[in-house]
Design a protein around this motif. Structure first.
Motif, PDB file in Angstrom:
ATOM      1  N   UNK A  60       0.805  -1.218   0.000  1.00 41.73           N
ATOM      2  CA  UNK A  60       0.000   0.000   0.000  1.00 41.73           C
ATOM      3  C   UNK A  60       0.846   1.280   0.000  1.00 41.73           C
ATOM      4  N   UNK A  61       2.152   1.153   0.187  1.00 40.06           N
ATOM      5  CA  UNK A  61       3.008   2.347   0.231  1.00 40.06           C
ATOM      6  C   UNK A  61       3.074   2.972  -1.158  1.00 40.06           C
ATOM      7  N   UNK A  62       2.764   4.266  -1.280  1.00 40.55           N
ATOM      8  CA  UNK A  62       2.762   4.909  -2.601  1.00 40.55           C
ATOM      9  C   UNK A  62       4.140   4.871  -3.274  1.00 40.55           C
ATOM     10  N   UNK A  63       4.128   4.650  -4.572  1.00 42.23           N
ATOM     11  CA  UNK A  63       5.332   4.719  -5.402  1.00 42.23           C
ATOM     12  C   UNK A  63       6.424   3.745  -4.985  1.00 42.23           C
ATOM     13  N   UNK A  64       6.020   2.663  -4.345  1.00 43.08           N
ATOM     14  CA  UNK A  64       6.956   1.607  -3.976  1.00 43.08           C
ATOM     15  C   UNK A  64       6.427   0.268  -4.500  1.00 43.08           C
ATOM     16  N   UNK A  65       7.347  -0.648  -4.790  1.00 46.22           N
ATOM     17  CA  UNK A  65       6.961  -1.994  -5.194  1.00 46.22           C
ATOM     18  C   UNK A  65       7.323  -2.986  -4.097  1.00 46.22           C
ATOM     19  N   UNK A  66       6.490  -3.972  -3.906  1.00 42.09           N
ATOM     20  CA  UNK A  66       6.764  -4.994  -2.899  1.00 42.09           C
ATOM     21  C   UNK A  66       7.575  -6.152  -3.491  1.00 42.09           C
ATOM     22  N   UNK A  67       8.009  -6.004  -4.753  1.00 40.94           N
ATOM     23  CA  UNK A  67       8.799  -7.042  -5.418  1.00 40.94           C
ATOM     24  C   UNK A  67      10.235  -6.565  -5.601  1.00 40.94           C
ATOM     25  N   UNK A  68      11.162  -7.460  -5.414  1.00 43.04           N
ATOM     26  CA  UNK A  68      12.572  -7.131  -5.630  1.00 43.04           C
ATOM     27  C   UNK A  68      13.302  -8.245  -6.378  1.00 43.04           C
ATOM     28  N   UNK A  69      12.517  -9.076  -7.086  1.00 40.26           N
ATOM     29  CA  UNK A  69      13.098 -10.162  -7.863  1.00 40.26           C
ATOM     30  C   UNK A  69      12.461 -10.203  -9.252  1.00 40.26           C
ATOM     31  N   UNK A  70      13.169 -10.812 -10.182  1.00 43.30           N
ATOM     32  CA  UNK A  70      12.680 -10.969 -11.540  1.00 43.30           C
ATOM     33  C   UNK A  70      13.698 -11.772 -12.335  1.00 43.30           C
ATOM     34  N   UNK A  71      13.533 -11.817 -13.648  1.00 42.41           N
ATOM     35  CA  UNK A  71      14.473 -12.531 -14.518  1.00 42.41           C
ATOM     36  C   UNK A  71      14.975 -11.550 -15.564  1.00 42.41           C
ATOM     37  N   UNK A  72      16.294 -11.506 -15.758  1.00 45.33           N
ATOM     38  CA  UNK A  72      16.898 -10.436 -16.537  1.00 45.33           C
ATOM     39  C   UNK A  72      17.922 -10.970 -17.537  1.00 45.33           C
ATOM     40  N   UNK A  73      18.053 -10.248 -18.633  1.00 42.42           N
ATOM     41  CA  UNK A  73      19.012 -10.619 -19.661  1.00 42.42           C
ATOM     42  C   UNK A  73      20.440 -10.351 -19.193  1.00 42.42           C
TER      43      UNK A  73
END
Length: 400
Positions: A60-73
């Protein structure tokens, strides 16, 4: 389910493949990762954005994402002079346009059997390139941000700073963004991903991009097959391109919300709690099957039909309906001489979101349940997103 054994539409052969996805630099490496069950989801690299700048576990925090993982080239070498792209315009050219050139060249070479003679003899006037690309590209966000100077000025003036200091601070802020130049406009456009390929590879057929969100690759595939059906093209490069894993994209998926709070993508699992974002590029070269057989091409696969549908009226514009998905499956099999009872594996969309997976599973169960088979579990179901995340416009290409 009714199946047609006769169709005016010829079968389409896949005669070339090329891929650039997390963990690998080519299709062979990608396939090895698939077979090895590699988990390529990692923490956000500093090359994309800094976790400490934008992460907060509270959705719910504005302008923040709760994700810090992903898949990258991984990092890819780009020979700008070899491609005829002046080094001076690289900062004003979106990454997707540059990397797509490499993948397109490789798929063309693969379609010609890595033969220089075949590549030179190719009638490029009848080769088209149609790719799934969504919306504006990453460079667009940077250029729009640069135009926010009036907002910065107002905020600094309202803070009581003297005018010379206001302008000096704004100059320092704008210095972090690429300046506007003649090449900026084409450099940020999604449609130029295909246009630059046609230009640099001297392709004279149709070039365009299609945007059907997560189905962008398949809309490109459908359009490319129509080019071959009509005889307007003799070869079509189709696929999907998505290198946009910037903070804007993470924010879009976070505020929906659709990302996994536990940081993993588990398609069709009872542990699934959302998707993870990936990036990548995948392309295939298509020819009419009879032409491919005549020319002695290596044939990776044969596509008999594509089925498409829309959900029609529903409660939400973005909530999937099983009935709509079942219709697409039915329409595909109605155009083939075989049915779902002969399928052994379904490479599904499988985002890992609860609503999406449930709708897709019910759609498959509905269409496959009409096959007449009495046993209920005769084929496997999965999604490569469990390994490389959701590559958005390129997700269909990864599946292919």
């Amino acid at each position: 389910m009714k199946k047609s054994t006769e169709s005016s539409r010829p079968s389409i052969a896949v005669v070339g493949v090329s891929a650039l996805f997390p963990g690998s630099l080519d299709a062979q490496g990608f396939w090895k990762d698939i077979l090895g069950g590699s988990d390529l989801i990692t923490d956000i690299p500093p090359s994309h954005w800094l976790i400490e700048d934008y992460y907060d576990p509270d959705p719910s925090v504005p302008d923040k994402t709760y994700a810090k993982r992903g898949a990258f080239l991984s990092a890819v070498d780009f020979d700008s002079l070899g491609w005829g792209v002046p080094p001076s315009i690289i900062p004003e050219t979106d990454t997707s346009q540059l990397l797509a050139l490499i993948v397109a060249q490789k798929v063309l070479e693969d379609a010609c059997g890595q033969s220089t003679e075949a590549l030179e003899a190719l009638d490029r006037s009848k080769v088209s390139v149609i790719l799934g690309v969504t919306s504006g590209q990453e460079l667009l966000g940077s250029m729009v941000s640069r135009l926010q100077r009036p907002v910065w000025v107002k905020a600094l003036r309202d803070s009581g700073l003297p005018e010379d200091e206001v302008q000096a601070i704004c100059d320092r802020i704008s210095g972090h963004y690429t300046p506007w130049r003649e090449s900026t406009f084409p450099g940020l456009l999604g449609n130029v991903v295909a246009g630059r390929i046609a230009n640099r590879l001297d392709l004279g057929g149709t070039n365009c991009v299609t945007d059907a969100a997560c189905a962008s690759t398949f809309s490109a595939l459908s359009m490319g097959m129509s080019e071959l059906y009509l005889g307007d093209s003799d070869m079509v490069i189709v696929g999907g391109v998505d290198t946009m894993n910037d903070i804007f994209m993470f924010m879009c998926f976070s505020k929906t919300p659709a990302l996994s709070p536990t940081g993993d993508c588990r398609p069709f699992s009872d542990q699934a709690d959302g998707t993870m974002l990936g990036e990548g590029i995948g392309m295939v070269a298509l020819k009419r099957l009879e032409d491919a057989e005549r020319d002695g091409d290596r044939i990776y696969a044969v596509i008999d039909a594509v089925g498409a549908s829309s959900d029609g009226r529903a409660k939400s514009v973005y909530a999937p309906r099983p009935e709509g998905q079942a219709n697409a499956i039915r329409r595909a099999y109605e155009r083939t001489a075989f049915g779902p009872e002969q399928v052994e594996l379904v490479e599904a969309h499988g985002t890992g979101t609860k609503a999406g997976d449930a709708a897709e599973f019910r759609g498959l169960a509905t269409a496959f349940g009409e096959s007449g088979r009495e046993d209920r579990q005769w084929c496997a179901l999965g999604s490569v997103k469990s390994q490389i995340g959701h590559t958005k416009a390129a997700s269909g290409a990864a599946g292919i």
